[in-house]
Design a protein around this motif. Sequence first.
Motif, short mmCIF file in Angstrom:
data_model
loop_
_atom_site.label_atom_id
_atom_site.label_comp_id
_atom_site.label_asym_id
_atom_site.label_seq_id
_atom_site.Cartn_x
_atom_site.Cartn_y
_atom_site.Cartn_z
N GLN A 1 0.95 -1.27 -0.06
CA GLN A 1 0.05 -0.06 0.03
C GLN A 1 0.88 1.16 0.11
O GLN A 1 1.98 1.21 0.51
N GLN A 2 0.37 2.24 -0.49
CA GLN A 2 0.95 3.68 -0.47
C GLN A 2 0.70 4.19 0.91
O GLN A 2 -0.20 4.16 1.32
N PRO A 3 1.87 4.85 1.51
CA PRO A 3 1.58 5.46 2.80
C PRO A 3 0.69 6.68 2.55
O PRO A 3 0.96 7.46 1.49
N VAL A 4 -0.13 6.83 3.62
CA VAL A 4 -0.93 8.46 3.46
C VAL A 4 0.02 9.46 3.80
O VAL A 4 -0.02 10.49 3.27
N ILE A 5 0.84 9.15 4.88
CA ILE A 5 1.81 10.07 5.39
C ILE A 5 2.99 9.47 5.47
O ILE A 5 2.91 8.43 6.39
N SER A 6 4.24 10.03 5.06
CA SER A 6 5.44 9.52 5.40
C SER A 6 6.39 10.41 5.83
O SER A 6 6.64 11.50 5.22
N LEU A 7 7.10 9.78 6.80
CA LEU A 7 7.89 10.99 7.48
C LEU A 7 9.68 10.42 7.29
O LEU A 7 9.70 9.03 7.54
N LYS A 8 10.50 10.99 6.60
CA LYS A 8 11.57 10.47 6.68
C LYS A 8 12.85 11.43 7.47
O LYS A 8 12.82 12.46 6.63
N HIS A 9 13.56 10.81 8.35
CA HIS A 9 14.50 11.63 9.12
C HIS A 9 13.85 13.36 9.54
O HIS A 9 14.67 14.22 9.22
N VAL A 10 12.75 13.35 9.97
CA VAL A 10 12.33 14.53 10.17
C VAL A 10 12.71 15.24 11.55
O VAL A 10 13.03 14.40 12.52
N VAL B 1 13.07 11.57 13.15
CA VAL B 1 11.92 10.49 13.21
C VAL B 1 11.59 10.08 11.76
O VAL B 1 11.31 10.89 10.90
N SER B 2 11.24 8.99 11.61
CA SER B 2 10.79 8.19 10.38
C SER B 2 9.67 7.25 10.60
O SER B 2 9.79 6.20 11.56
N PHE B 3 8.74 7.31 10.03
CA PHE B 3 7.74 6.14 9.94
C PHE B 3 6.72 6.54 8.78
O PHE B 3 6.56 7.60 8.11
N ASP B 4 6.01 5.59 8.51
CA ASP B 4 5.06 5.54 7.45
C ASP B 4 3.72 5.10 8.23
O ASP B 4 3.56 4.34 9.11
N LEU B 5 2.65 6.08 7.54
CA LEU B 5 1.30 5.97 8.05
C LEU B 5 0.48 5.28 6.99
O LEU B 5 0.43 6.10 6.06
N TYR B 6 -0.16 3.96 7.17
CA TYR B 6 -0.97 3.51 6.04
C TYR B 6 -2.57 3.97 6.28
O TYR B 6 -2.97 4.04 7.60
N GLU B 7 -3.19 3.81 5.29
CA GLU B 7 -4.80 3.82 5.57
C GLU B 7 -5.44 2.88 6.27
O GLU B 7 -4.69 1.86 6.50
N SER B 8 -6.24 3.28 7.42
CA SER B 8 -7.00 2.91 8.29
C SER B 8 -5.90 2.11 9.30
O SER B 8 -6.44 1.14 10.05
N ASP B 9 -4.78 2.49 9.42
CA ASP B 9 -3.82 2.20 10.53
C ASP B 9 -4.31 2.89 11.80
O ASP B 9 -4.90 3.88 11.69
#
Lengths: 247, 291
Positions: free
Chosen positions: A5-14, A36-44
């Motif tokens: 799935q495509q992440p809805v919001i993606s943080l990379k080394h923020v 801070v890095s992580f990916d947020l997926y739909e309905s997570d």
Amino acid sequence: MSAAQQPVISLKHVGVSYWLRQSLFSRRKFWALRDVSFDLYESDSLGVIGKNGVGKSTLLRLLAGVMSPDCGTLVNSGVSTSLLSMNLGFLPYLSGRENAILGGMFQGMAREEISAKMEDIIRFAELEEFIDEPVASYSSGMKARLGFAVAFQIQPDVLLIDEVIGVGDADFQRKSVEVMKERICSHDTTIVFVSHSAQLVRELCNRAVWIEDRIVQTEGDVETVLAAYENFLRTGRKCVESPPETG
Amino acid sequence: MGSDMLMGGLTYCSDKQRQVRRVLPDLIRARELLFDLVWKDLRARYRYAVMGFLWALIEPLMFMLILAFVFSFVLADKASLAGGGGVRPFPVMLLSGLIFWQYFTAALSSATVSLVDGRNLVKKVHFTREIIPIAACCVPLVNLGIGFLLLLALHLVLGGALSLATLWFPVVFAIQFVLTVGLALLLSCGHVAFRDVGNTVAVGLMFGFYASPVFYPLDLVRHAASQHSWVATAYMANPMAGLLTGYRQILFEQRFPDPGLLLWPACCAALVLLSGVVLFRRSAPTMADLL
């Protein structure tokens, strides 16, 4: 969630830094979040866990779009985010109803939309008798209930929740946890839930991120992350004896 | 990377916030909220005041009475010029300066602190933040409107005439409004970074009250400065000098004011608005840090 799935919001080394002004011309950079890095997926339903002062609220503000990262990239695939927050600058001399409308509009709802939901809000906040009284006369519990009821009517793609579950009396707390669970279980909203309570995160979330020292320590399945966090808390206490130290 | 991904939704991305050309669409989208904010602020202000909107009349009237007492009674000899004879009754001259100056003062002093006062909102919700200081500029419009009716009434009672030329008032006021909104944007985000701005505005407005033709006509300044042309030039650098005199020309001479009087204020207003919008957009992404 599936990795395809495509992440809805993606943080990379923020990273987020604040300027702390020490005197008129000298200021010091303070990193509230460093890497801070992580990916947020739909309905997570993502739990963010960590002790007080590790930058959890800053992370939510970042996701809410109230501030922007100073380094790293944050990519939003075009979803609306909204912070479920109480006490949105209530105007004390206006009634609860008027404040509810204004609060809802500030959070992006149209006036008609929020007027249509007013009955639900009043019922949920248990303010039938007092909704047309000025907010100045409300107790702090009543204000918090009204704030929660309004914020809960907002239907963003991603709902950001900052420890709001400790609102009002025991009955209202139970009720708010229940509706929150309902919404999370229905899987039509993506949720980011910030807390220092491992128990609530375990109850409400399927994935988790543990932030310590402004850096993401572990990310992944809720049980794995919580095990690492609880282990840190235990051993941390063992080492220091008296108040645990960060940084 | 991913710039097309950022286009969807009404949410965020700092680059988008910084774009100056998005100000107008953003404001148009937020207009309902702006109206609601102004209306609720007005209601909150007068809800528990027994005299309610009467206060909008009392304030300029009391000010006018005390100034009329000082200048046409205590300092009667010195002030003989001030009224300019029977054509311009002194109280009308006073009131015509006072209501527009008081609007300026009320709007700027509340707009300057508006973002700091509204920090709960600014820190938690993403919205078009310009509406906060703009709303602060709109709220005292009501007082101005009431004061303006009072001015017209007093003008008629004291033997003045009205004609279609009165319709030029909104044109001149448009310049003043643009100037006020521009300053409000500049000062409000300046106040977020340096809380000294609030104090500076208070002092500056007090200074401006004496340095603008509020309770005396411009002719007196020109008369006094006839030997020193630089004094007159410095005096006219204040855009409020031209604007307030413009209002008086409309009222007393029932004609469009000298274009030369309005040119400089109009340029100032455009410049101030532009720099206000740009500065506000620039500082929007870091605003929440400083509150």
